[in-house]
Structures are given as structure tokens and as C-alpha cells.
Design an enzyme around this catalytic site. Structure first.
Site, PDB file in Angstrom:
ATOM      1  N   HIS A  78       0.811  -1.216   0.000  1.00 28.39           N
ATOM      2  CA  HIS A  78       0.000   0.000   0.000  1.00 28.39           C
ATOM      3  C   HIS A  78       0.850   1.275   0.000  1.00 28.39           C
ATOM      4  O   HIS A  78       0.330   2.364  -0.243  1.00 28.39           O
ATOM      5  CB  HIS A  78      -1.003   0.008   1.163  1.00 28.39           C
TER       6      HIS A  78
ATOM      7  N   ASP B  51       0.333  -7.705   1.639  1.00 27.82           N
ATOM      8  CA  ASP B  51       0.670  -6.280   1.698  1.00 27.82           C
ATOM      9  C   ASP B  51       2.183  -6.069   1.702  1.00 27.82           C
ATOM     10  O   ASP B  51       2.695  -5.170   2.372  1.00 27.82           O
ATOM     11  CB  ASP B  51       0.037  -5.600   2.916  1.00 27.82           C
TER      12      ASP B  51
ATOM     13  N   GLY C 109       3.285   6.925   8.043  1.00 27.37           N
ATOM     14  CA  GLY C 109       4.654   7.089   7.577  1.00 27.37           C
ATOM     15  C   GLY C 109       5.555   5.954   8.004  1.00 27.37           C
ATOM     16  O   GLY C 109       6.627   5.735   7.440  1.00 27.37           O
ATOM     17  N   ASN C 110       5.128   5.189   9.027  1.00 33.33           N
ATOM     18  CA  ASN C 110       5.880   4.026   9.476  1.00 33.33           C
ATOM     19  C   ASN C 110       5.660   2.798   8.585  1.00 33.33           C
ATOM     20  O   ASN C 110       6.398   1.819   8.684  1.00 33.33           O
ATOM     21  CB  ASN C 110       5.508   3.644  10.910  1.00 33.33           C
ATOM     22  N   SER C 111       4.640   2.832   7.749  1.00 33.70           N
ATOM     23  CA  SER C 111       4.356   1.682   6.895  1.00 33.70           C
ATOM     24  C   SER C 111       5.583   1.259   6.107  1.00 33.70           C
ATOM     25  O   SER C 111       6.221   2.082   5.447  1.00 33.70           O
ATOM     26  CB  SER C 111       3.245   2.026   5.885  1.00 33.70           C
TER      27      SER C 111
ATOM     28  N   LEU D 267      -3.722 -25.754   0.540  1.00 33.28           N
ATOM     29  CA  LEU D 267      -4.401 -26.967   0.998  1.00 33.28           C
ATOM     30  C   LEU D 267      -5.702 -27.179   0.241  1.00 33.28           C
ATOM     31  O   LEU D 267      -6.134 -28.310   0.051  1.00 33.28           O
ATOM     32  CB  LEU D 267      -4.721 -26.867   2.498  1.00 33.28           C
ATOM     33  N   GLY D 268      -6.354 -26.098  -0.162  1.00 33.88           N
ATOM     34  CA  GLY D 268      -7.646 -26.224  -0.824  1.00 33.88           C
ATOM     35  C   GLY D 268      -8.745 -26.597   0.145  1.00 33.88           C
ATOM     36  O   GLY D 268      -9.580 -27.457  -0.142  1.00 33.88           O
TER      37      GLY D 268
END
Length: 514
Positions: free
Chosen positions: A134, A164, A255-257, A312-313
Site C-alpha cells: 500500500h 501487503d 509514515g511508518n508503513s 491446501l484447498g
């Protein structure tokens, strides 16, 4: 009392010297080797700088000094464009005549650049950087600022919206790279340090403890597509969400992302990703993608161009005493097998509906996120040992994992699908009734945005129900035509034009680099 996470503002978009280590050579498709440093098992004692006992509160100097040079500041530029059509453009023309030619610069006539800020972590000396998806999605330009104030343009190597995580690269050599630690070995209560660039305050260090592990918050992807935690349900914008966050009380803010969460040795144990807050700023809860997932995803992106994930389905459900009674099982700790997908690896390996998975490769499993993490670390064709509780007795199963198409081969990167996935939306053809309505406004068909799941459309503030009528000035009348229009446009600018059904005279245009 169970926490109602939906009652909080779950902020997934919080972007606005090393230890002795082993070295891992990662081969790439281009034939080059990428060196990633991985930590050995080593005591904390030599990493404390004040003579205090290892892990003592207040002694974070070594971790801060080792980590700060490896954390970068990322600025992404997104250009959203809009223009009025029909009655709206006539009104703008009149206002422009009255107020002057500058009117259109603020009211939809031209590009409106926006800048977002985040963090990233250098994982190899030759410029590979891990950050959050993101942080970079929808960006037309990426600027990376190093700890020594060096500035570089960056290229997106690949993204994985389901975790992410993204990998970007700058052209530089001999960079300080972080050491990848073992996130599976960290313990609740252990001291950790977060390093990032909150509110554009570069190289900010905060400290806290690990509050919990294996958190699944339902903030990645669309809840409607998860089917109760299904490990194999496909999403248009990417694979099934894989959430198993490390929770910490280290202060993390916008801003830490994409920044680093490290132990006292300065080893990376997670990538800071989200906060839970009623205000949008830190309120005591922060979440990081564990390094076990980061290492798997980033390595696959660099080597294959996409993530090679085993499945695994099986459609799953968490258990407690009430659900155990409802399902009629003998245990209330583990993961319940609800149903199987087509070509299910779990079913082929002997799992039955009503089984409770209690271990994977001998490791206890208590929740769906823990199981997803354990399986997600494997690639198609890998064998895993499942321990299931069936009618009160434990049974061992050996399951050969499959890819998302039901096979066992490593999947090559589908360039067309990858480009579509970056849009972060599901699309549908217009019904005959919708087409007939549009013809009254002299619009000859289009493609409807059925849902938004993140990606570039979300960053461009497109809403569900929007109808795309043109791509790069060429009319599109079906999903197939839309796919053809953006095929081969990776790393290129693409301009979309369309309207909302409730305001057919207002035509909007926006663009970005795929």
C-alpha cells in the site's frame, strides 16, 4: 469480551551496522545473485551496550544503531485527474470566463498530484528494498531517501497484495542491508524496536514489547471473498489474504508503513504495516507482517516475479467451545475443516470434512491465521504433515500442496493477470438494461467496477459502480476489451475515462502508471 475490530479505525495505510550473519544466495531470472543476510542463533548478551541483563528495558542503543542505516524513506507521487463533461463542463467554462484561466487548475481541468510517504527496509547491498504494497500501489514515481540523505528513483519489482508486501529496487551498490531474523522464535513480552519515518520525521526509533502473535484482523483484501478464512479462495486483485500479524505496543504512526520491527540484536522480525485506532494515529496497537512471510514473499518476487504459494484447498473455521459443540467435534482448539475446493490438496491427502487440524509439521495450530502462515511458507509440490483430530483421535496425514490452479508446478508470472491485479478491482459487463440507459446519454457501452479491493483504483478514489467507457482514448465495451486495452502496458501510463450511472453527464478521467 471479544474485541470488535470493525468498531475501530483499522489503519492499513499508515504510510502518508549489522550482526554476524549467514549469507543466502538468491538466484534471479536474469542470472544475477542477490545476497540476503540471515541471522544465526546467538545470545542477546553481546548486543546490550550498557552492561544490563539482555532484554532489559531501556537498552535499545545497539538495535537502533544497527537498524537505522538500513531503513529508507519512500515518497510516492500519484496523479489523479478529473474533468467535467456535459453540463458540468459548460458550468466550468462559464466560471473560467468569469474568474480567469486559472480556474480549471483547481476544479478538475488538470492533473492534481498527490504525495504519500512511507518507509522501506534494505534487504540486499545491491538495492533491493522491502516495503508495504500500500506504500507503492498507484504510484507513478517513487523516490527513496537513504539514511545518509542520498536520493534515488526506485522501480517496483513486484507486489503481493495478499500479504501487503512489495519489493522495489534502486540502482546502487554496497548499501547497508538488514539482517533477517527468525520471527517464529520471538516471544510475547520480548522487547522490540520500530524504525521508520512517521509524519515525514526521518529515522525515528520507538520501542515496545511484542503483545501478541498470529493476529488475523481481516484488513487485507475483501472480507466478502474470504469465505470464513478459506485458504484457497481466489481474489481478482490477488491471492487469498494471508494475515498473521505480530502485535506490538511500539509507537507506529502514518509514515511508518514498510518500516522495520527488530529485536534487540537489530534483526528484522517484521515489517510495520497497520495500526488499530479510533483516531487514525497511534492508540496503543500496531501490527507487523512477520519476517517469515516477508522472506518468503520477497524471495519469490525477486526470483520468480510472483509469489509461489502452496494451497491446501480447504475452507476453514476457527474453533472455540461453542463452535466445537455446534460442529460436534471432540476438541475446541485447532482449525475446523468446513469444505474443500475443487482439486483440493487436503482432500487428496486424506483430510475429511469435520476434521480438526491441530498441527502442521509437528507445530501446534490454534487459529486460521497460524495455519495460513504455516502453509503459506511452502511452494506448490511441497509435502507437509498434518495432524488432525478425527472423532477424538489424532491421525497423521501427508499432503502434497498444490498451486492455486490445482497443479503442482511453479506458476510463471502472468503478465496480463498481473497488470489487471494492480488495478485492485473486480469488473463486470453491463446488463442490457444498463446499456440501454446509457444510450440515452449517447454513451455506447462500458465496463462496470463491481468492487474495489485496494490497488491503484482505490488510490485514485474510484468508487464501486463507476463505468469505464474509454482506456487511452479508445472505447471499451466489455471486460475482455478492458483486458486487451491494458495488456502489455506494464510500466506505462494508462488513462481511464468514465462516469457514474447516477450522474451520466459528469465525465471523469484519471490516470496512473501500471
Amino acid at each position: 469480551m471479544k474485541t470488535n475490530w470493525k468498531g475501530l479505525v483499522l489503519v492499513g495505510l499508515i504510510s502518508s551496522a549489522s550482526t554476524l550473519a549467514g549469507f543466502k544466495l538468491l538466484g534471479t531470472n536474469s542470472g544475477n545473485d542477490v545476497i540476503i543476510k540471515e541471522a544465526p542463533a546467538e545470545s542477546l548478551a553481546r548486543f546490550t551496550s550498557t552492561g544490563m541483563p539482555a532484554g532489559a528495558p531501556g537498552d535499545f542503543v545497539y538495535a537502533a544503531e544497527a537498524t537505522t542505516p538500513t531503513v529508507v524513506h519512500i515518497k510516492s507521487k500519484v496523479v489523479a485527474q478529473s474533468r467535467g463533461g456535459g453540463r458540468q463542463s459548460q458550468m466550468e467554462d462559464a466560471l473560467r470566463d468569469f474568474f480567469g484561466g486559472g480556474f480549471g487548475e483547481d476544479f478538475g481541468g488538470r492533473s492534481q498530484p498527490q504525495e504519500a510517504s512511507g518507509s522501506g527496509v534494505i534487504i540486499s547491498p545491491d538495492g533491493y528494498i522491502v516495503t508495504n504494497n500500500h506504500v507503492v500501489e498507484g504510484a507513478q514515481e517513487l523516490e527513496v531517501t537513504l539514511h545518509n540523505k542520498g536520493k534515488f528513483s526506485a522501480k517496483v519489482i513486484g507486489t503481493d497484495p495478499s500479504t501487503d508486501i512489495a519489493v522495489i529496487k534502486i540502482e546502487s551498490k554496497n548499501l547497508p542491508a538488514i539482517v533477517l531474523g527468525n520471527s517464529d522464535a520471538v516471544k510475547v513480552g520480548e522487547w522490540v524496536v520500530a524504525v521508520g519515518n512517521p509524519f515525514n520525521l526521518e529515522s525515528t526509533v520507538t520501542a515496545g514489547i511484542i503483545s501478541a502473535k498470529g493476529r488475523g484482523l481481516g484488513i487485507i483484501g475483501s472480507q466478502s471473498n474470504r469465505r470464513g478464512g478459506a485458504t484457497n479462495a481466489a481474489m481478482t486483485a490477488g491471492d487469498t489474504p494471508l494475515e498473521s500479524f505480530i502485535q506490538t505496543d511500539a509507537v507506529v504512526n502514518p509514515g511508518n508503513s514498510g518500516g522495520a520491527l527488530v529485536n534487540l540484536k537489530g534483526e528484522l522480525i517484521g515489517i510495520n504495516t497497520a495500526i488499530a485506532s479510533p483516531t487514525g494515529s497511534f492508540a496503543g496497537y500496531a501490527f507487523a507482517v512477520p519476517t517469515s512471510i516477508v522472506k518468503k514473499v520477497s524471495s519469490d518476487i525477486i526470483k520468480f516475479g510472483n509469489v509461489q504459494r502452496g494451497y491446501l484447498g480447504i475452507y476453514l473455521d476457527d474453533l472455540d467451545s461453542k463452535k466445537a459443540e455446534e460442529y460436534g467435534v471432540k476438541v475446541n482448539d485447532g482449525v475446523y475443516v468446513r469444505e474443500f475446493t475443487e482439486n483440493s490438496a487436503g482432500k487428496a491427502g486424506g483430510a475429511l470434512k469435520g476434521d480438526v487440524i491441530v498441527k502442521v509439521d509437528g507445530i501446534d495450530i490454534h487459529s486460521v491465521p497460524e495455519l495460513q502462515q504455516s502453509i503459506g511458507m511452502h511452494k506448490p509440490g511441497d509435502k507437509v504433515n498434518l495432524t488432525v483430530n478425527r472423532d477424538g483421535k489424532e491421525k497423521e496425514l501427508t499432503v502434497t500442496l498444490r498451486n492455486r490452479t490445482g497443479g503442482s508446478d511453479v506458476l510463471k508470472k502472468d503478465e496480463s493477470a498481473a497488470v489487471m491485479a494492480t488495478l485492485g478491482a473486480q469488473f463486470g459487463n453491463l446488463s442490457d438494461q444498463e446499456k440501454q440507459r446509457l444510450t440515452r446519454y449517447k454513451v455506447d457501452g462500458g465496463v462496470k467496477v463491481v468492487s474495489i479491493q485496494g490497488g491503484k483504483f482505490a488510490r485514485s478514489q474510484v468508487e464501486e459502480g463507476f463505468i469505464i467507457t474509454k482506456v487511452n482514448g479508445k472505447a471499451v465495451r466489455s471486460v475482455k476489451e478492458l483486458e486487451s486495452a491494458i495488456a502489455g502496458k506494464e510500466e506505462s501510463m494508462v488513462q481511464f475515462e468514465g462516469l457514474y450511472p447516477d450522474a451520466p453527464y459528469d465525465v471523469f478521467s484519471f490516470g496512473f502508471r501500471l
